[in-house]
Write an enzyme that holds these catalytic residues in place. Structure first.
Site, PDB file in Angstrom:
ATOM      1  N   ARG A  99      21.145  -1.338   0.104  1.00  0.00           N
ATOM      2  CA  ARG A  99      21.433  -0.682   1.303  1.00  0.00           C
ATOM      3  C   ARG A  99      19.864  -0.351   1.919  1.00  0.00           C
ATOM      4  NH1 ARG A  99      26.809   2.291   1.435  1.00  0.00           N
ATOM      5  NH2 ARG A  99      28.079   0.583  -0.068  1.00  0.00           N
ATOM      6  N   ASN A 156      36.439 -12.366   8.885  1.00  0.00           N
ATOM      7  CA  ASN A 156      36.869 -10.958   7.793  1.00  0.00           C
ATOM      8  C   ASN A 156      38.228 -11.058   7.517  1.00  0.00           C
ATOM      9  OD1 ASN A 156      36.229  -8.614   6.580  1.00  0.00           O
ATOM     10  ND2 ASN A 156      37.600  -7.677   8.173  1.00  0.00           N
ATOM     11  N   HIS A 167      41.329  -8.443   6.177  1.00  0.00           N
ATOM     12  CA  HIS A 167      41.474  -7.060   6.127  1.00  0.00           C
ATOM     13  C   HIS A 167      42.863  -6.761   5.396  1.00  0.00           C
ATOM     14  CE1 HIS A 167      41.152  -2.686   7.217  1.00  0.00           C
ATOM     15  NE2 HIS A 167      42.400  -2.704   7.511  1.00  0.00           N
ATOM     16  N   GLU A 179      31.693  -6.873  17.137  1.00  0.00           N
ATOM     17  CA  GLU A 179      30.714  -5.656  16.815  1.00  0.00           C
ATOM     18  C   GLU A 179      31.518  -4.283  16.473  1.00  0.00           C
ATOM     19  OE1 GLU A 179      27.125  -5.337  19.474  1.00  0.00           O
ATOM     20  OE2 GLU A 179      27.586  -7.377  20.100  1.00  0.00           O
ATOM     21  N   ASP A 201      36.892  -4.157  12.448  1.00  0.00           N
ATOM     22  CA  ASP A 201      38.214  -4.778  12.446  1.00  0.00           C
ATOM     23  C   ASP A 201      38.956  -4.974  13.788  1.00  0.00           C
ATOM     24  OD1 ASP A 201      38.061  -4.385   9.949  1.00  0.00           O
ATOM     25  OD2 ASP A 201      38.750  -2.407   9.671  1.00  0.00           O
ATOM     26  N   GLU A 220      46.425 -12.489   0.618  1.00  0.00           N
ATOM     27  CA  GLU A 220      45.118 -12.651   0.942  1.00  0.00           C
ATOM     28  C   GLU A 220      44.501 -13.987   0.511  1.00  0.00           C
ATOM     29  OE1 GLU A 220      42.320  -9.476   0.384  1.00  0.00           O
ATOM     30  OE2 GLU A 220      44.037  -7.988   0.834  1.00  0.00           O
TER      31      GLU A 220
END
Ligand code: GAR
Length: 223
Positions: free
Chosen positions: A61, A103, A105, A143, A146, A175
């Site tokens: 991080r 992505n 989800h 940006e 989700d 998934e």
């Protein structure tokens, strides 16, 4: 051959599903995973990558701004795949890979998404709301958390006696089927993000063709 970087924070079972899918296609695979990046040094996703001699990098991080972009550049990354990645991807990276970043989800967006909605928190929110349906959503990354254009979704039922664990397991199973299809389709260019901000092409999973009913339907695989 498109070059994929996978970003993952945890177990990496979606990474594994994508690797297995590409492996099965041998020389006709449209893409290859070149690099796995994690914000957690102990993410099992990194171990999975190392086991296959793939480049595996822990990006902490506190890594300097721009570190992720440099790494993606170093590996000449065409596609970025967020497979259980819990950090916000910096806006300049999202902009550069627009239409080339996907992505997964673990719910049916736009419900149960947004900041702080990841992993078990998503399933707990679905159960708390009493929703009867959940599922998996693959979308292009924008940006906003989700909110990017949806490529494909696959619903699963929520059972009355579900816990976050049992629901997570049911969603994960879909998934693992849906994500590789989407990565494959975007790598082949059969699914694209248009200049109009909409998804174009042949969806990897189409309810109009497959229907949503029937005891043997993949709607609820193996059940
Ligand atoms: C998956 O369920 C994925 O949908 C979710 O994290 C899990 C990662 O599992 N992603 C998010 O919640 C992102 N908002 P995995 O590490 O075994 O692939």
């Amino acid at each position: 051959m498109r070059r994929i970087a996978v970003l993952a924070s945890g177990n990496g079972s979606n990474l594994q599903a994508i690797l297995d899918h590409l492996d099965r296609q041998g020389s006709s695979a449209p893409a290859q995973v070149m690099l796995v990046i994690s914000d957690r040094a102990d993410a099992y996703a990194l171990a999975r990558a190392r086991r296959r001699d793939l480049a595996a990098t822990h990006l902490s991080r506190s890594a300097p701004e721009g570190a992720l972009e440099s790494l993606l550049d170093e590996y000449q990354t065409d596609l970025v795949v967020l497979a259980g990645y819990l950090r916000l991807v910096p806006a300049p990276v999202v902009r550069r890979w627009t239409g080339r970043m996907l992505n997964m989800h673990p719910a049916l967006l736009p419900a149960f998404g947004g900041h702080g909605m990841y992993g078990h928190r998503v399933h707990e929110a679905v159960l708390a709301a009493g929703a009867r349906l959940s599922g998996a959503t693959v979308h292009f990354v924008s940006e906003q958390f989700d909110r990017g254009p949806i490529i494909a979704q696959w619903p699963v039922p929520v059972h009355l006696d579900d816990t976050a664990d049992t629901l997570a397991e049911r969603v994960l199973r879909v998934e693992h089927r849906l994500f590789p299809w989407c990565v494959d389709a975007v790598a082949r260019g059969t699914v694209t993000l248009g200049a109009d901000g909409r998804v174009h092409g042949t969806l990897p999973y189409d309810f109009a063709r497959f229907g949503v009913e029937g005891p043997r339907h993949p709607f609820v695989p193996d059940e």
